[in-house]
Design a protein around this motif. Structure first.
Motif, PDB file in Angstrom:
ATOM      1  N   ALA A 155       4.772  13.800 -10.167  1.00 37.69           N
ATOM      2  CA  ALA A 155       4.310  14.519  -9.606  1.00 37.69           C
ATOM      3  C   ALA A 155       3.040  14.223  -8.675  1.00 37.69           C
ATOM      4  CB  ALA A 155       4.527  16.585  -9.980  1.00 37.69           C
ATOM      5  N   ARG A 156       1.961  14.439 -10.100  1.00 36.82           N
ATOM      6  CA  ARG A 156       1.149  14.239  -9.215  1.00 36.82           C
ATOM      7  C   ARG A 156       0.845  11.982  -8.961  1.00 36.82           C
ATOM      8  NH1 ARG A 156      -3.505  14.250 -13.874  1.00 36.82           N
ATOM      9  NH2 ARG A 156      -2.844  16.403 -13.467  1.00 36.82           N
ATOM     10  N   PRO A 157       1.338  11.582  -8.884  1.00 34.45           N
ATOM     11  CA  PRO A 157       1.294  10.251  -8.402  1.00 34.45           C
ATOM     12  C   PRO A 157       1.630  10.283  -7.313  1.00 34.45           C
ATOM     13  CG  PRO A 157       2.561   9.758 -10.223  1.00 34.45           C
ATOM     14  CD  PRO A 157       1.520  11.584 -10.847  1.00 34.45           C
ATOM     15  N   VAL A 158       3.031  11.109  -6.930  1.00 35.44           N
ATOM     16  CA  VAL A 158       3.268  11.386  -5.488  1.00 35.44           C
ATOM     17  C   VAL A 158       2.935  11.984  -4.452  1.00 35.44           C
ATOM     18  CG1 VAL A 158       5.549  12.759  -4.343  1.00 35.44           C
ATOM     19  CG2 VAL A 158       6.158  10.752  -6.577  1.00 35.44           C
ATOM     20  N   ILE A 159       2.166  12.856  -5.135  1.00 34.91           N
ATOM     21  CA  ILE A 159       0.694  13.810  -3.967  1.00 34.91           C
ATOM     22  C   ILE A 159       0.181  13.330  -3.967  1.00 34.91           C
ATOM     23  CG2 ILE A 159      -0.837  16.003  -4.785  1.00 34.91           C
ATOM     24  CD1 ILE A 159       1.345  17.298  -6.449  1.00 34.91           C
ATOM     25  N   ILE A 160      -0.372  12.279  -5.111  1.00 35.76           N
ATOM     26  CA  ILE A 160      -1.769  11.790  -4.339  1.00 35.76           C
ATOM     27  C   ILE A 160      -1.164  10.796  -3.094  1.00 35.76           C
ATOM     28  CG2 ILE A 160      -3.284   9.553  -4.794  1.00 35.76           C
ATOM     29  CD1 ILE A 160      -3.163  10.679  -7.548  1.00 35.76           C
ATOM     30  N   GLY A 161       0.138   9.925  -3.143  1.00 30.87           N
ATOM     31  CA  GLY A 161       0.962   9.024  -2.192  1.00 30.87           C
ATOM     32  C   GLY A 161       0.942  10.326  -0.652  1.00 30.87           C
ATOM     33  N   LEU A 162       1.201  11.438  -1.261  1.00 25.29           N
ATOM     34  CA  LEU A 162       1.136  12.356  -0.258  1.00 25.29           C
ATOM     35  C   LEU A 162       0.442  12.303   1.268  1.00 25.29           C
ATOM     36  CD1 LEU A 162       4.242  13.927   1.222  1.00 25.29           C
ATOM     37  CD2 LEU A 162       3.241  15.640  -0.316  1.00 25.29           C
ATOM     38  N   VAL A 163      -0.723  12.451  -0.142  1.00 25.10           N
ATOM     39  CA  VAL A 163      -2.273  12.996   0.840  1.00 25.10           C
ATOM     40  C   VAL A 163      -2.029  11.759   1.850  1.00 25.10           C
ATOM     41  CG1 VAL A 163      -4.357  13.144   0.335  1.00 25.10           C
ATOM     42  CG2 VAL A 163      -2.738  14.592  -0.539  1.00 25.10           C
ATOM     43  N   LEU A 164      -1.823  10.607   1.040  1.00 22.10           N
ATOM     44  CA  LEU A 164      -2.534   9.179   1.423  1.00 22.10           C
ATOM     45  C   LEU A 164      -1.805   8.860   2.453  1.00 22.10           C
ATOM     46  CD1 LEU A 164      -3.296   6.770  -1.702  1.00 22.10           C
ATOM     47  CD2 LEU A 164      -5.183   8.443   0.363  1.00 22.10           C
ATOM     48  N   LEU A 165      -0.690   9.396   2.413  1.00 20.59           N
ATOM     49  CA  LEU A 165       0.484   8.847   3.943  1.00 20.59           C
ATOM     50  C   LEU A 165       0.029  10.126   4.897  1.00 20.59           C
ATOM     51  CD1 LEU A 165       2.728   7.998   4.834  1.00 20.59           C
ATOM     52  CD2 LEU A 165       4.773   9.128   3.193  1.00 20.59           C
ATOM     53  N   THR A 166      -0.442  11.226   4.898  1.00 22.04           N
ATOM     54  CA  THR A 166      -0.933  12.245   6.079  1.00 22.04           C
ATOM     55  C   THR A 166      -2.098  11.917   7.099  1.00 22.04           C
ATOM     56  OG1 THR A 166       0.043  14.108   4.248  1.00 22.04           O
ATOM     57  CG2 THR A 166      -1.394  14.361   6.196  1.00 22.04           C
ATOM     58  N   LEU A 167      -3.000  11.425   5.736  1.00 20.16           N
ATOM     59  CA  LEU A 167      -3.828  10.332   6.316  1.00 20.16           C
ATOM     60  C   LEU A 167      -4.210   8.991   7.064  1.00 20.16           C
ATOM     61  CD1 LEU A 167      -6.965  10.832   3.729  1.00 20.16           C
ATOM     62  CD2 LEU A 167      -6.146  12.235   5.419  1.00 20.16           C
ATOM     63  N   GLY A 168      -3.062   8.362   6.326  1.00 23.52           N
ATOM     64  CA  GLY A 168      -2.003   7.602   7.448  1.00 23.52           C
ATOM     65  C   GLY A 168      -1.874   8.035   9.041  1.00 23.52           C
ATOM     66  N   ILE A 169      -1.207   9.293   9.005  1.00 18.58           N
ATOM     67  CA  ILE A 169      -0.026   9.001  10.234  1.00 18.58           C
ATOM     68  C   ILE A 169      -1.515  10.264  10.985  1.00 18.58           C
ATOM     69  CG2 ILE A 169       0.301  11.669   9.524  1.00 18.58           C
ATOM     70  CD1 ILE A 169       2.822   8.588  10.965  1.00 18.58           C
ATOM     71  N   ALA A 170      -1.915  10.550  10.922  1.00 20.71           N
ATOM     72  CA  ALA A 170      -2.734  11.292  11.381  1.00 20.71           C
ATOM     73  C   ALA A 170      -3.764   9.855  12.182  1.00 20.71           C
ATOM     74  CB  ALA A 170      -4.128  11.715  10.623  1.00 20.71           C
ATOM     75  N   GLY A 171      -3.612   9.134  11.468  1.00 25.52           N
ATOM     76  CA  GLY A 171      -4.779   8.296  11.939  1.00 25.52           C
ATOM     77  C   GLY A 171      -3.969   7.594  13.349  1.00 25.52           C
ATOM     78  N   PHE A 172      -2.472   6.882  12.637  1.00 29.38           N
ATOM     79  CA  PHE A 172      -1.659   6.643  13.462  1.00 29.38           C
ATOM     80  C   PHE A 172      -1.654   7.252  14.864  1.00 29.38           C
ATOM     81  CE2 PHE A 172       2.830   4.345  13.756  1.00 29.38           C
ATOM     82  CZ  PHE A 172       2.294   3.694  14.788  1.00 29.38           C
ATOM     83  N   VAL A 173      -1.283   8.526  14.513  1.00 27.66           N
ATOM     84  CA  VAL A 173      -1.704   9.728  15.865  1.00 27.66           C
ATOM     85  C   VAL A 173      -2.275   9.513  16.847  1.00 27.66           C
ATOM     86  CG1 VAL A 173      -1.141  11.608  16.894  1.00 27.66           C
ATOM     87  CG2 VAL A 173       0.055  11.219  14.793  1.00 27.66           C
TER      88      VAL A 173
END
Length: 355
Positions: A155-173
């Motif tokens: 749960a915890r590492p996936v949530i951390i990865g989810l936050v990083l993925l969200t930041l990455g897609i925000a930069g992509f947009v």
């Protein structure tokens, strides 16, 4: 980059071979055979239905391109990433090329020519909306996993990865909304180190690309529709896993299938440089399946069956792409010019006929 990709592929193949040897090749083959032809074809049909949903998601964001054309391009892009020794980035490049030429196989009058800049913009927007849907899907998967196992170590590492993925897609947009300006700045900064015609071409292409991105992002409702349809497509992927586990004899709820598929997708997103996720996919299914009481040999068999399904769908799509490329080459072959009739030079009199 090429050496790194080859190294990761070899390491993944070694991990896959090691897992098969550790759990016993016989038990893994027994699990694969137990699904039967009917069960395997059921997973193939389910995946084709998911591909249709993914095409709808792409068409929702890019409505200027016909639906059939986008479905074919999407399936070719996925086939390149899963069947060829490319990473996800290589599959994207082939997907852009397929988008440019897929109109050749559309019904007459239904397809249209797509240039490289439009194809690149359309693929980038589709990947963006797909990741948006994936973020929501992974969050759903984590909730299902925590509901099943509150102290899950994933749960915890996936949530951390989810936050990083969200930041990455925000930069992509942001890059897509300001990509033309960034390209112009790069062209001006490199102006002293590049040929003048190259700089002009770079600046003109920046305007064209930014215009296409602005045309797509000027309809935020369509972008949201594409993201939601991608979320439905991710749920459909979990449904295919649930169907496969059912035919393999494993008792798994749909929520459990969502948890396994979502967390596995999150893990594979981090390892996008590994061609076809070799080894990573198998390790993820084995570990997550064990959390739901599924034997490792069954989960490993499921992963191998998934790869078999990708080959059954992907190889015909790659052959179709080759046929599209051959047809495009034939269409681009210039016709031989007709010989012009001989003319008499104006400064020389015509030679009289001899008796």
């Amino acid at each position: 980059m090429r050496k790194l990709t080859i190294l990761l592929a070899l390491l993944g193949l070694a991990l896959l071979t090691g897992c098969t040897a550790w759990f016993g090749a016989g038990s893994v083959m027994k699990a694969i055979v137990s699904i039967g032809v009917v069960g395997f074809m059921a997973t193939v049909v389910a995946q084709l239905a998911v591909d249709a949903i993914l095409g709808l998601a792409w068409h929702a964001a890019c409505r200027d391109i016909p639906f059939v054309q986008l479905v074919v391009s999407r399936m070719i892009r996925d086939a390149a990433a899963s069947c060829l020794p490319f990473s996800q980035l290589g599959g994207m490049v082939l997907g852009i090329r397929a988008t440019c030429s897929s109109d050749l196989f559309a019904p007459r009058g239904k397809g249209r020519a797509i240039d490289g800049s439009e194809a690149a913009c359309a693929n980038l927007v589709d990947i963006t909306t797909e990741v948006m849907g994936q973020i929501l899907f992974i969050l759903t998967a984590v909730l299902c996993l925590v509901a099943h196992q509150q102290s899950s170590p994933f749960a915890r590492p996936v949530i951390i990865g989810l936050v990083l993925l969200t930041l990455g897609i925000a930069g992509f947009v942001y890059t897509q909304r300001r990509g033309g300006d960034l390209l112009k700045r790069a062209g001006k900064m490199l102006g002293h180190n590049m040929a003048a015609q190259w700089q002009d071409a770079m600046l003109s292409s920046a305007d064209s690309i930014q215009e296409r991105f602005d045309a797509i992002w000027s309809h935020p409702r369509r972008i949201m529709e594409g993201a939601l349809l991608h979320y439905v497509g991710w749920l459909g992927s979990a449904a295919t896993i649930w169907v496969a586990y059912y035919f393999l004899g494993a008792h798994l709820s749909f929520g459990g299938a969502v948890a396994i598929e979502g967390v596995a997708c999150g893990i594979m997103s981090v390892s996008f440089l590994v061609p076809a996720g070799l080894g990573v996919q198998e390790a993820a299914y084995i570990t997550l399946g064990s959390a739901f009481g599924i034997a490792p040999s069954i989960s490993l068999g499921l992963s191998l069956l998934r790869r078999g399904r990708e080959l059954v769908i992907g190889i015909p799509m790659l052959l179709l792409w080759q046929a599209m490329e051959m047809r495009a080459l034939r269409h681009k072959t210039p016709a031989q010019p007709e010989e012009a009739p001989a003319t008499v030079p104006a400064n020389k009199p015509a030679k009289p006929p001899q008796d």
